[in-house]
Motif scaffolding. Sequence first.
Motif, PDB file in Angstrom:
ATOM      1  N   ASP A   8      27.972  -4.030  41.086  1.00 51.45           N
ATOM      2  CA  ASP A   8      27.166  -5.043  41.773  1.00 51.45           C
ATOM      3  C   ASP A   8      26.722  -4.540  43.144  1.00 51.45           C
ATOM      4  OD1 ASP A   8      27.484  -7.145  39.773  1.00 51.45           O
ATOM      5  OD2 ASP A   8      29.593  -7.146  40.377  1.00 51.45           O
ATOM      6  N   TYR A   9      27.639  -3.867  43.839  1.00 53.31           N
ATOM      7  CA  TYR A   9      27.332  -3.397  45.195  1.00 53.31           C
ATOM      8  C   TYR A   9      27.777  -1.959  45.404  1.00 53.31           C
ATOM      9  CZ  TYR A   9      27.016  -8.403  46.343  1.00 53.31           C
ATOM     10  OH  TYR A   9      26.692  -9.730  46.378  1.00 53.31           O
ATOM     11  N   LEU A  10      27.005  -1.234  46.182  1.00 51.03           N
ATOM     12  CA  LEU A  10      27.369   0.115  46.606  1.00 51.03           C
ATOM     13  C   LEU A  10      27.625   0.079  48.109  1.00 51.03           C
ATOM     14  CD1 LEU A  10      27.537   3.213  46.167  1.00 51.03           C
ATOM     15  CD2 LEU A  10      25.080   3.297  46.522  1.00 51.03           C
ATOM     16  N   PHE A  11      28.843   0.392  48.510  1.00 49.95           N
ATOM     17  CA  PHE A  11      29.204   0.334  49.925  1.00 49.95           C
ATOM     18  C   PHE A  11      29.599   1.707  50.448  1.00 49.95           C
ATOM     19  CE2 PHE A  11      30.811  -4.260  49.215  1.00 49.95           C
ATOM     20  CZ  PHE A  11      29.541  -4.770  49.458  1.00 49.95           C
ATOM     21  N   LYS A  12      29.271   1.928  51.719  1.00 49.96           N
ATOM     22  CA  LYS A  12      29.669   3.161  52.406  1.00 49.96           C
ATOM     23  C   LYS A  12      30.646   2.806  53.531  1.00 49.96           C
ATOM     24  CE  LYS A  12      27.734   6.889  55.307  1.00 49.96           C
ATOM     25  NZ  LYS A  12      26.496   7.509  55.831  1.00 49.96           N
ATOM     26  N   VAL A  13      31.800   3.427  53.478  1.00 51.63           N
ATOM     27  CA  VAL A  13      32.821   3.203  54.503  1.00 51.63           C
ATOM     28  C   VAL A  13      33.219   4.544  55.108  1.00 51.63           C
ATOM     29  CG1 VAL A  13      35.233   2.508  54.864  1.00 51.63           C
ATOM     30  CG2 VAL A  13      33.709   1.040  53.547  1.00 51.63           C
ATOM     31  N   LEU A  14      33.355   4.594  56.426  1.00 52.24           N
ATOM     32  CA  LEU A  14      33.747   5.826  57.114  1.00 52.24           C
ATOM     33  C   LEU A  14      35.174   5.723  57.625  1.00 52.24           C
ATOM     34  CD1 LEU A  14      30.732   6.080  59.615  1.00 52.24           C
ATOM     35  CD2 LEU A  14      30.793   6.812  57.225  1.00 52.24           C
ATOM     36  N   ILE A  15      35.853   6.855  57.678  1.00 47.89           N
ATOM     37  CA  ILE A  15      37.164   6.906  58.327  1.00 47.89           C
ATOM     38  C   ILE A  15      37.019   7.805  59.552  1.00 47.89           C
ATOM     39  CG2 ILE A  15      39.621   7.318  58.042  1.00 47.89           C
ATOM     40  CD1 ILE A  15      39.283   7.339  55.068  1.00 47.89           C
ATOM     41  N   ILE A  16      37.305   7.256  60.737  1.00 44.86           N
ATOM     42  CA  ILE A  16      37.185   8.052  61.958  1.00 44.86           C
ATOM     43  C   ILE A  16      38.454   7.946  62.798  1.00 44.86           C
ATOM     44  CG2 ILE A  16      34.662   7.880  62.011  1.00 44.86           C
ATOM     45  CD1 ILE A  16      34.942   5.790  64.224  1.00 44.86           C
ATOM     46  N   GLY A  17      38.560   8.809  63.795  1.00 43.31           N
ATOM     47  CA  GLY A  17      39.732   8.850  64.659  1.00 43.31           C
ATOM     48  C   GLY A  17      40.061  10.300  64.984  1.00 43.31           C
ATOM     49  N   ARG A  81      24.962   6.697  59.589  1.00 41.37           N
ATOM     50  CA  ARG A  81      23.820   6.002  58.997  1.00 41.37           C
ATOM     51  C   ARG A  81      24.183   5.255  57.729  1.00 41.37           C
ATOM     52  NH1 ARG A  81      19.663  10.042  59.105  1.00 41.37           N
ATOM     53  NH2 ARG A  81      19.781   9.640  61.334  1.00 41.37           N
ATOM     54  N   GLY A  82      23.843   3.988  57.687  1.00 43.33           N
ATOM     55  CA  GLY A  82      24.022   3.195  56.477  1.00 43.33           C
ATOM     56  C   GLY A  82      25.440   2.750  56.204  1.00 43.33           C
ATOM     57  N   ALA A  83      26.350   2.955  57.165  1.00 41.89           N
ATOM     58  CA  ALA A  83      27.746   2.569  56.936  1.00 41.89           C
ATOM     59  C   ALA A  83      27.902   1.044  56.983  1.00 41.89           C
ATOM     60  CB  ALA A  83      28.643   3.217  57.977  1.00 41.89           C
ATOM     61  N   HIS A  84      28.588   0.499  55.985  1.00 41.19           N
ATOM     62  CA  HIS A  84      28.885  -0.937  55.972  1.00 41.19           C
ATOM     63  C   HIS A  84      30.199  -1.234  56.666  1.00 41.19           C
ATOM     64  CE1 HIS A  84      26.317  -0.166  52.414  1.00 41.19           C
ATOM     65  NE2 HIS A  84      25.778  -1.314  52.742  1.00 41.19           N
ATOM     66  N   GLY A  85      31.092  -0.242  56.656  1.00 38.65           N
ATOM     67  CA  GLY A  85      32.405  -0.449  57.251  1.00 38.65           C
ATOM     68  C   GLY A  85      32.942   0.824  57.875  1.00 38.65           C
ATOM     69  N   VAL A  86      33.784   0.652  58.893  1.00 40.15           N
ATOM     70  CA  VAL A  86      34.421   1.791  59.544  1.00 40.15           C
ATOM     71  C   VAL A  86      35.918   1.515  59.675  1.00 40.15           C
ATOM     72  CG1 VAL A  86      34.582   3.159  61.653  1.00 40.15           C
ATOM     73  CG2 VAL A  86      32.355   2.388  60.874  1.00 40.15           C
ATOM     74  N   VAL A  87      36.717   2.478  59.239  1.00 38.29           N
ATOM     75  CA  VAL A  87      38.163   2.405  59.427  1.00 38.29           C
ATOM     76  C   VAL A  87      38.508   3.331  60.594  1.00 38.29           C
ATOM     77  CG1 VAL A  87      40.415   2.838  58.366  1.00 38.29           C
ATOM     78  CG2 VAL A  87      38.533   1.947  56.970  1.00 38.29           C
ATOM     79  N   LEU A  88      38.979   2.742  61.693  1.00 36.81           N
ATOM     80  CA  LEU A  88      39.376   3.528  62.865  1.00 36.81           C
ATOM     81  C   LEU A  88      40.871   3.773  62.778  1.00 36.81           C
ATOM     82  CD1 LEU A  88      37.103   1.251  64.125  1.00 36.81           C
ATOM     83  CD2 LEU A  88      37.466   2.770  66.059  1.00 36.81           C
ATOM     84  N   VAL A  89      41.279   5.033  62.814  1.00 35.57           N
ATOM     85  CA  VAL A  89      42.684   5.369  62.603  1.00 35.57           C
ATOM     86  C   VAL A  89      43.299   6.006  63.846  1.00 35.57           C
ATOM     87  CG1 VAL A  89      44.329   6.595  61.124  1.00 35.57           C
ATOM     88  CG2 VAL A  89      42.147   5.813  60.170  1.00 35.57           C
TER      89      VAL A  89
END
Length: 176
Positions: A8-17, A81-89
């Motif tokens: 149903d959905y395509l999501f982009k999530v980044l992991i940064i830190g 670009r285009g990120a829906h979510g970001v996980v900050l670690v």
Amino acid sequence: PPQTFPYDYLFKVLIIGDASVGKSSMLLRFTDDSFDEHIQSTIGVDFKVKHMDVSGKRIKLTIWDTAGQERFRTLTSSYYRGAHGVVLVYDVTRTDSFENLEQWLKEVQLYSPNGGENVVKLLVGNKIDLERTVPREQAEAWARSQGMLFLEASAKTKLGIRQVFMEVVQKIVENP
Ligand code: GDP
């Protein structure tokens, strides 16, 4: 032909830190259920795909790792670009990795549309299996003040790892 799964959905999530806080380890624990004490930080991972069912929707999630580039401070607008979510670690045993989060958050705000206000952000204190130096309450309070979700986790023991990605996706699905 290789089987493709409908979604149903395509999501982009980044992991940064900061380097060595366990970003690649969290990703590999979640997608491959593996953990390596001697993971090669210079190789890293570009991104991994995981299919999930959340809130009755089939999600194709692409999770992006910095692949060691954070060492050279070369994460750029294209990464965000285009990120829906970001996980900050951060690493709960390294106060410096917690203090540097402000810089990471600034970068998210700089490179995302509308200062990142529509990007779901989740703060994770990783390596909770070790003896902490960063108090949970301090991290929780800062996350709240910045409108971020907060969790503690361990890529080593698996604790909280699945929840990290479930909560981010859930929040993205709920986003207007
Ligand atoms: P990255 O540079 O942020 O991607 O960090 P890595 O995933 O390369 O991990 C750096 C080091 O920390 C490696 O030696 C990992 O095995 C270790 N590590 C990662 N997560 C954990 C954890 O939850 N607990 C413990 N004890 N070690 C971890």
